[in-house]
Design a protein around this motif. Structure first.
Motif, PDB file in Angstrom:
ATOM      1  N   THR A 100       0.815  -1.225   0.000  1.00  0.00           N
ATOM      2  CA  THR A 100       0.000   0.000   0.000  1.00  0.00           C
ATOM      3  C   THR A 100       0.844   1.268   0.000  1.00  0.00           C
ATOM      4  O   THR A 100       0.472   2.270  -0.619  1.00  0.00           O
ATOM      5  CB  THR A 100      -0.937   0.010   1.218  1.00  0.00           C
ATOM      6  OG1 THR A 100      -0.160  -0.162   2.422  1.00  0.00           O
ATOM      7  CG2 THR A 100      -1.949  -1.115   1.108  1.00  0.00           C
ATOM      8  N   GLN A 101       2.010   1.245   0.663  1.00  0.00           N
ATOM      9  CA  GLN A 101       2.803   2.463   0.787  1.00  0.00           C
ATOM     10  C   GLN A 101       3.896   2.596  -0.270  1.00  0.00           C
ATOM     11  O   GLN A 101       4.363   3.703  -0.542  1.00  0.00           O
ATOM     12  CB  GLN A 101       3.421   2.544   2.177  1.00  0.00           C
ATOM     13  CG  GLN A 101       2.380   2.622   3.283  1.00  0.00           C
ATOM     14  CD  GLN A 101       2.981   2.926   4.642  1.00  0.00           C
ATOM     15  OE1 GLN A 101       3.876   3.763   4.754  1.00  0.00           O
ATOM     16  NE2 GLN A 101       2.512   2.243   5.675  1.00  0.00           N
ATOM     17  N   GLY A 104       1.455   1.384  -4.164  1.00  0.00           N
ATOM     18  CA  GLY A 104       0.202   2.079  -4.436  1.00  0.00           C
ATOM     19  C   GLY A 104      -1.029   1.213  -4.479  1.00  0.00           C
ATOM     20  O   GLY A 104      -2.040   1.589  -5.091  1.00  0.00           O
TER      21      GLY A 104
END
Length: 590
Positions: A100-101, A104
């Motif tokens: 997620t970080q 994306g």
């Protein structure tokens, strides 16, 4: 500047970082360095005392290296896990947070459906390992990602000579700074097993205008970036060549000093409102120039960067691409290599040679090499992509009834790109497999993106122009194809299929015959097929019949599978019918 704002990655700073890290290990913060450690060069020494600053400097060196410089996903992955660890948040480094970080992914990310973190972690581990066996061999620190975790490990390395000196030195003695010994390339040029190593020497500004030095330096940098995209090339770091700027030095001496097989050199001249780049490719094993070209352009300051990118992309494809000079040269040197010794580089050279000749023997040689490499490294994206092309050609040329070959080609092409999403060749081969499978909309979507990313790369625009033409967009496709052939005149003759068909559709069979004579792929049935059709329309019946005999000799099953092979490649029914009528005129019953 890097895409990571907290890191400064200019080459002089990286040189300073490498010196500073070395100094810290040799003269200070040397907790745990002792004669009893028994560590030799390249072996990590675990320590709690490595300062954060030294780790950040090592990270900067890694990110600036050729192994990582153009791999944004790996750079982001490594930077994230290092910074999180230094910030004391290593316990938060999980597959979900990385996805997620860094990549994306959305908050509903599911690793059982999307394996991107696992795949990229494998790539990161292999790329780090490669870095520390090559460019980072002498780094006194190591950053590694252990299997089963995404948390980085930091360790010191102690060169063997330094370990011995430490065991013998009197108390209080300060050791001099160590200089790494010369590599084995000091006495012999790099061999194919390490890839085709190449250095880009700083281009010499001969304009008499100091302001043009930025233009020369800019093209030097762009050449390094574009050559790094070539699958078989290993590009030497920029700061290793700057020491020779403006200094006369022999070709073989450069090979020994830098440990490279080839180097690219050149100069910049100016005449009125034009500038001219002279570029030369030198083989250090012989000292001979094996390629040279002049690039003359209008001097427009607002186009400087675009001009540098245009020239660099063309040069990279011409000397290091699939149909480039270096793969052609090294194939002849590696062709006698036993299959047990084949690696990804020799496999690429065999694939490149097959793409030139499209012969059954070339297909078998490339397939054998790639399957061997695949058995050794099943997560090599480029290997999967090249295999996908071989399966697609086997299907399209000889076995169009075996749809499982096409399914395997599509699977391998997509998996290859998933493993190496930044690999230009992997994307080109996916586009080709989509073309063969008839997925027009998906092909054009992929083609448009490739052309926007690499508008001057011959490896990109020539094959895409060829395919776009065969889909019926003749004007645009032929323009791209001819542009690609101008950038790299070494492309194989089978690219002439597109202009051949264009002449046929306009009834210009005399010009079509000239294109057929330049097809020059004698082991593929398409070669006599094109001649048979043109000769039949020209009324040269005896020659047409002789060409038909050659078709059957090369492909005894042509009457049953040939028409489908024609349909796979020639998408317009009107153009296909021209070929079918011509073959019937030549005496072939289809």
């Amino acid at each position: 500047m890097s895409e990571f704002p907290n890191l400064t990655l200019d080459a002089p700073q990286v040189l300073k970082n490498r010196f500073n890290i070395q100094s810290e290990v040799l003269h200070g913060n040397s907790t745990g360095l002792n004669a009893e450690s028994g560590l030799s060069m390249g072996h990590p020494f675990k320590s709690e005392a490595i300062p954060d600053e030294a780790i950040i400097k090592e990270l900067e060196c890694i990110l600036e290296s050729p192994d990582f410089k153009d791999k944004a996903m790996l750079r982001g992955f490594l930077t994230f896990v290092v910074e999180e660890t230094l910030a004391g948040r290593s316990h938060e480094i999980k597959g979900y947070t990385v996805a997620t970080q860094v990549f994306g992914r959305r908050s509903d990310f599911d690793p059982t459906i999307d394996p991107i973190v696992r795949i990229q972690a494998g790539r990161l581990r292999r790329t780090l390992a490669h870095y520390y066996t090559g460019y980072g061999k002498w780094d006194p620190l190591r950053i590694e990602i252990g299997k089963g975790s995404y948390i980085p490990n930091f360790s010191r390395t102690i060169p063997e000579k330094l370990r011995i000196l430490r065991s013998q030195k009197p108390d209080g003695m300060i050791l001099p700074e160590e200089k790494p010994p010369q590599s084995s390339a000091e006495n012999t040029p790099c061999h194919v097993e390490n890839g085709a190593s190449i250095a880009v020497m700083p281009l010499v500004n001969l304009t008499g205008d100091p302001d043009q030095g930025c233009m020369a330096d800019g093209l030097t940098e762009e050449l390094m970036i574009e050559l790094a995209h070539c699958p078989a090339l290993r590009v030497n770091a920029s700061h290793s060549t700057t020491q020779w700027k403006g200094k006369p030095i022999g070709a073989r001496a450069i090979g020994r000093k830098l440990g490279v097989r080839f180097f690219l050199e050149g100069s910049l001249r100016k005449e009125e409102r034009n500038i001219k780049f002279n570029l030369r490719l030198i083989d250090t094993s012989t000292g001979m120039q094996i390629w040279g070209e002049q690039y003359k352009r209008s001097l427009e300051s607002n186009r400087a960067i675009g001009l540098q990118e245009e020239i660099a992309q063309g040069v990279a494809g011409r000397i290091g691409g699939v149909f480039g000079i270096i793969p052609r040269k090294l194939f002849s040197e590696s062709r006698m290599q036993g299959i047990g010794n084949i690696n990804i580089y020799e496999a690429f050279f065999r694939f490149s040679q097959y793409q030139i000749e499209l012969s059954p023997r070339g297909h078998a040689n490339a397939l054998e090499a790639l399957e061997h490499v695949m058995s050794m490294n099943p997560e090599s994206g480029l290997t999967l992509s090249m295999l996908s092309c071989l399966f697609a050609n086997q299907y399209a040329f000889f076995n169009p009834e075996e749809k499982d070959l096409l399914d395997r080609a599509l699977e391998f092409a997509r998996q290859g790109l998933l493993l190496e999403p930044e690999n230009q060749l992997a994307r080109i081969l996916l586009a080709y497999v989509l073309f063969v499978s008839g997925q027009k909309e998906t092909f054009f979507r992929e083609a448009e993106e490739l052309l926007s990313l690499h508008p001057n790369s011959p490896d990109c625009i020539a094959p895409l122009g060829w395919a776009i033409s065969l889909y019926g967009e003749w004007e645009r496709g032929l323009y791209l194809l001819e542009k690609g052939l101008e950038l790299n005149p070494f492309y194989p003759g089978w690219f002439r299929l597109a202009p051949y068909l264009n002449y046929c559709r306009h009834g210009r069979f005399g010009e079509a015959l000239k294109e057929a004579e330049n097809f020059n792929t004698p082991k593929l049935f398409w070669d006599p097929l094109l001649r048979a059709v043109a000769l039949a329309y020209l009324g040269r019946d005896r020659e047409a019949a002789s060409a038909v005999k050659k078709i059957i000799e090369l492909n005894p099953d042509f009457c049953s599978c040939g028409p489908e092979s024609i349909r796979i490649f020639i998408k317009e029914s009107e153009v296909r019918e021209i070929l079918f009528v011509g073959l019937r005129k030549a005496g072939l019953r289809i």
